[in-house]
Design a protein around this motif. Structure first.
Motif, short mmCIF file in Angstrom:
data_model
loop_
_atom_site.label_atom_id
_atom_site.label_comp_id
_atom_site.label_asym_id
_atom_site.label_seq_id
_atom_site.Cartn_x
_atom_site.Cartn_y
_atom_site.Cartn_z
N THR B 110 0.85 -1.19 0.00
CA THR B 110 0.00 0.00 0.00
C THR B 110 0.88 1.23 0.00
O THR B 110 1.76 1.36 0.86
CB THR B 110 -0.89 0.02 1.25
OG1 THR B 110 -1.52 -1.26 1.37
CG2 THR B 110 -1.93 1.11 1.17
N LEU B 112 1.10 5.52 -0.38
CA LEU B 112 0.42 6.81 -0.40
C LEU B 112 1.21 7.77 -1.29
O LEU B 112 2.36 8.08 -1.01
CB LEU B 112 0.33 7.36 1.03
CG LEU B 112 -0.39 8.70 1.19
CD1 LEU B 112 -1.82 8.65 0.69
CD2 LEU B 112 -0.38 9.12 2.67
N GLY B 116 -2.32 12.64 -1.83
CA GLY B 116 -3.18 11.78 -1.03
C GLY B 116 -3.85 10.66 -1.79
O GLY B 116 -4.96 10.24 -1.46
N ARG B 117 -3.20 10.14 -2.83
CA ARG B 117 -3.78 9.03 -3.57
C ARG B 117 -3.13 7.72 -3.11
O ARG B 117 -1.91 7.59 -3.07
CB ARG B 117 -3.57 9.22 -5.07
CG ARG B 117 -4.36 8.25 -5.94
CD ARG B 117 -4.19 8.60 -7.41
NE ARG B 117 -2.80 8.47 -7.86
CZ ARG B 117 -2.24 7.30 -8.21
NH1 ARG B 117 -2.93 6.19 -8.17
NH2 ARG B 117 -0.97 7.27 -8.61
N LEU B 118 -3.98 6.75 -2.77
CA LEU B 118 -3.47 5.45 -2.33
C LEU B 118 -3.38 4.51 -3.53
O LEU B 118 -4.25 4.50 -4.38
CB LEU B 118 -4.39 4.84 -1.29
CG LEU B 118 -4.34 5.43 0.12
CD1 LEU B 118 -5.49 4.90 0.96
CD2 LEU B 118 -3.01 5.12 0.80
#
Lengths: 539, 331
Positions: B110, B112, B116-118
């Protein structure tokens, strides 16, 4: 209440660890990240220990003198009762595969929100008290004493876990942090260390039958308002029955559906569907809660609250039970109810009176999820549907944690959805189905004082919704969970303005053409239907 | 710091083994016979104790982690392995879990990103290193059986020839030797290089890595670099297995170091996280079928609880119920 930072600020998550080892980093109670402590009255009503006024941020938690003993005994007792707990204390290898799977870790960057470390909070004490190596080698063996600081750490972090089980999907040994949090919270409750947002609903539910504390006449009244609205939209007056003996089916749904929108629209959907089918069913004001905040307290409290469902089914003499849209309600129903309060041998194997389908999968526990029920109706062409009425919506589907990872209900709601809407888009595949992300507010954390925690925990879910909102114009996030309906709305408003939240049966009812209904001009929310909009524009 | 403590501990063990192997015949007897015997006994006895302890706690609830579609309506295809509803499905699920680390294969990274886009990316290295580590360890153990058997059976010969099919060097290089040391090194580097994993690591996480590395390294040294009296080793091994131990004078100290480290691993095993070897089979989230709605699961300690009965509820609200037109049991 603490001020909620702006989304741009909250999205800057720092994943840097503190300079000190986690055992040397005492917990810091940050405003906005935890809930109020339980009130004495809420505990007294259900006979829970140590009722008193206390505040989590206070130094003195007013604990009984022998609190340590109580906890150690509590751990010993649970090691004997739960193989899961005993095993999960021993077999973790700390590979870290679970770490970035937790929505709270992704959203906060706090290392103690890595499932593995959340478990170590309790494992370290287990080693100290229950293993030879821990007793002799102490810290060298990863063991530590149970101190007041440790207890506070437990409280803070076991109420920063929503028991969503996403970590357990990825763990090579199937270690389930939900099990550890469940037992951690049980232990905390031995000392009266609940949060009021759970303890209050629990005592309400115990005495009044539902979390919200709606008394019988209020339930009837609330439904009356919905019936008025349904009449406005469809021209049809529906007359449901309550506490009726001899009905074929008892319907149980989370009380959230009776109380506030958008849950109430879902509830209107149920009412309209049952009316259209001519279903012989009844509501109950006694078993008026499908959800179970007792489950977030202790196994015993979960069982005490759950007992009403079978008891009421027996008293009313129904044949089987139909359950509304809810997430944790269905984890409890599907994996606990029959074991706790069964066998329900006074009921019959659920059989849809409309299609004749027998729900063999619920042969013993005798309860069917409404998404299963409706999927079967649609498959058998029993509903007249006009999905165009939902054409103003581009819908995506949020799998609720519990029905995904504690049941596996993935396709039924999707099948229903595809039949009632024309525009359905999935969120990215690593964020749906068994890998779905929690709303960030489950397990009783949907209070208002912990809004920052909720927005952080819901960040990954919102992020995926934002993706489909920006790429495909998704404007509706549908789900089968009452807590989702209550919590995803503020989450969307915060992270993805322009995306609304609804239950599955709101969309069903919008699309469903009822016998003898008037020409509808609005949906259940009173907003003009797309064809009406088009006509108006032409005119 | 924790890594250093573990490293020093293993160094000490190496030194002890080496000194033991270099000293007189009593000492060689201790390190070549007493240590492996007691380690093996500890391993067997305490693993059984551990497993019985786990087994003595019941599984009160049926709590499989359902990672696929449930079995419901006949026209909806259920996921028979990821969400098993039959014993067969559970067996396959467990086999995949144990043999190919199914759950770890799901691993994702995961990330980031700016703004702020995962994003979720592939992350299969841990799974690959885990597989390489466990399988090469198993194959190496299997190959070692040749020392305990008078005539080397065909399966062992086959594994040996497959393991050395690259035909490099003399003696021929075993791939699993390389894989084991490589995988252990990767697992160690990962543990110190990834800040999150480093933060959660305990001494007990580094220690087995160093220990196994040292076992592998001493083995590799003996096979490829220093001279070892294979005949003597075989005599010792045959003596151990036939409970007629003999300690030949001709085996070097490196061998005793190797055997001592292995003895430490065996004796340490039942008290460490390595018990996951047995535990994985007992994990209730994996080894149970999702049939709790179809068949009642019994909790052996289920006990009656206080409930708020309908009667009590009606007593609380009778007047309000009547006023709202709700039926009541007692007027």
């Amino acid at each position: 209440m603490s001020k909620l930072p702006k989304p741009a600020e909250l999205a800057k998550v720092s994943y840097n660890n503190p300079a000190t080892d986690w055992m040397d980093t005492p917990v810091e109670f940050k405003p906005g990240m935890y809930c109020h402590g339980s009130k004495p009255k809420s505990l007294e009503i259900v006979g829970f220990p140590n009722p008193r006024d206390w505040r989590p941020a206070d130094a003195d938690w007013k604990l009984p003198e022998n609190w340590k003993e109580i906890l150690i005994e509590g751990i010993a007792d649970r090691l004997k009762k739960y193989r899961s707990f005993r095993l999960f204390m021993d077999i973790c290898v700390r590979c870290g595969a679970c770490a970035d799977k937790c929505h709270f870790f992704i959203g906060t960057g706090d290392p103690k929100n890595m499932p593995v470390l959340r478990a170590e909070l309790i494992r370290s004490v287990y080693r100290k008290e229950f293993t030879t190596a821990g007793k002799i080698l102490g810290r060298m063996a990863g063991a530590r004493d149970l101190t007041l600081d440790v207890l506070k750490e437990w409280w803070y972090y076991f109420y920063q876990c929503t028991e969503c089980r996403r970590c357990s999907v990825f763990c090579p040994y199937g270690i389930d942090q939900a099990e550890i949090t469940i037992i951690g919270r049980e232990l905390l409750n031995l000392l009266g260390l609940n949060i009021e947002w759970i303890a209050g609903p629990v005592s309400n539910c115990y005495m009044k039958g539902n979390h919200l504390g709606l008394e019988p006449h209020t339930i009837v009244g609330n439904l009356e308002y919905m019936l008025d609205d349904i009449e406005t939209v469809t021209g049809k007056r529906i007359k449901p029955s309550f506490n009726r003996k001899g009905a074929e089916i008892l319907f149980v749904t989370p009380s959230g559906d009776l109380f506030a929108d958008p849950g109430t629209y879902t509830c209107m959907g149920y009412l309209m569907l049952f009316e259209e089918l001519g279903l012989d069913y009844t509501w109950s004001t006694y078993a008026s809660e499908g959800g179970n905040f007792g489950f977030f307290t202790s196994n015993e409290m979960g069982k005490r609250l759950n007992s009403k469902i079978y008891a009421e089914a027996k008293r009313l003499g129904v044949k089987w039970i139909l359950g509304g849209e809810c997430g944790h309600m269905w984890r409890v129903l599907s994996q606990y109810m029959d074991t706790w309060n069964g066998p329900a041998d006074f009921l019959e194997v659920p059989k849809s009176p409309i299609t004749g389908t027998v729900f063999e999968n619920a042969k013993s526990m005798k309860m069917v999820h409404i998404a299963e029920f409706t999927a079967d109706l649609i498959k058998n062409n029993k509903l007249k549907l006009d999905p165009k009425r939902n054409d103003h919506l581009t819908v995506t589907w949020h799998d609720s944690c519990n029905v995904s990872r504690g049941m596996g209900m993935l396709e039924e709601p999707r099948y229903v959805l595809r039949n009632v809407v024309n525009n359905f888009v999935e969120m990215p595949e690593d964020t749906i189905r068994e890998k779905t992300f929690c709303c960030g507010s489950g397990t009783g954390l949907n209070a208002s004082e912990d809004m920052e925690l909720r927005m952080k925990g819901g960040f990954p879910r919102a992020n995926a919704a934002k993706f489909v909102h920006e790429h495909y114009g998704v404007n509706m996030l549908a789900n089968v969970c009452a807590i989702d309906r209550a919590t995803l709305k503020p989450l969307m408003d915060y992270w993805v303005p322009g995306v609304n939240v609804c239950g599955l049966h709101e969309l069903v009812a919008n699309a469903m053409i009822m016998k003898g209904e008037k020409e509808r001009t609005t949906d259940l929310r009173g907003e003009p239907l797309p064809n009406v909009q088009a006509k108006e524009e032409k005119a | 710091m924790k890594a250093i403590v573990s490293f020093v501990a293993v160094l000490l063990l190496v030194a002890i083994g080496y000194m033991g192997g270099s000293a007189g015949s009593t000492s060689r007897f201790l390190f070549g016979v007493v240590a492996p015997y007691s380690a093996f006994a500890i391993f067997v006895v305490f693993m059984i104790v551990r497993i019985l302890k786990w087994a003595s706690s019941p599984v009160p609830f049926r709590i499989p982690t359902t990672a696929g579609q449930q079995k419901t309506l006949p026209w909806i295809k259920d996921s028979k392995i990821e969400n098993p509803s039959s014993v067969f499905g559970v067996v396959i699920r467990m086999a995949l879990e144990v043999l190919v680390f199914r759950s770890l294969f799901r691993n994702l990274k995961t990330q980031l990103h700016e703004g702020g886009r995962l994003a979720y990316g592939e992350a299969k290295w841990l799974w690959m290193a885990g597989l390489a580590f466990h399988y090469s360890f198993a194959i190496i153990l299997f190959r070692h059986l040749r020392f305990f058997l008078e005539k080397v059976p065909y399966p062992i010969q086959l594994v040996e020839s497959l393991d050395s099919f690259l035909q490099i060097g003399a003696p021929l290089l075993y791939l699993t030797d390389v894989a084991l040391l490589g995988a252990v090194t990767y697992l160690f580097i990962r543990r110190v290089a990834l800040p999150q994993v480093k933060y959660i690591s305990l001494i007990a996480d580094y220690f087995p890595l160093f220990l196994i590395f040292a076992i592998g390294a001493t083995g590799v040294l003996m096979r490829y670099f220093t001279k070892t009296d294979i005949v003597g080793v075989k005599t010792l091994a045959m003596g151990l297995i036939s409970f007629n131990p003999a300690v030949p004078e001709t085996i070097g100290a490196m061998f005793y170091t190797h055997v001592f480290l292995l003895s430490v691993l065996f004796a340490y095993f039942p008290f460490s996280k390595l018990v996951h070897m047995g535990g994985v089979f007992m994990s209730p989230t994996r080894n149970m079928a999702n049939t709790s709605r179809e068949k009642r699961h019994i909790n052996p300690w289920n006990y009656p609880v206080h409930v708020h009965t309908y009667e009590e509820y009606e007593n609380d609200f009778r007047d309000k119920m009547k006023e709202a037109g709700l039926p009541v049991e007692k007027e």
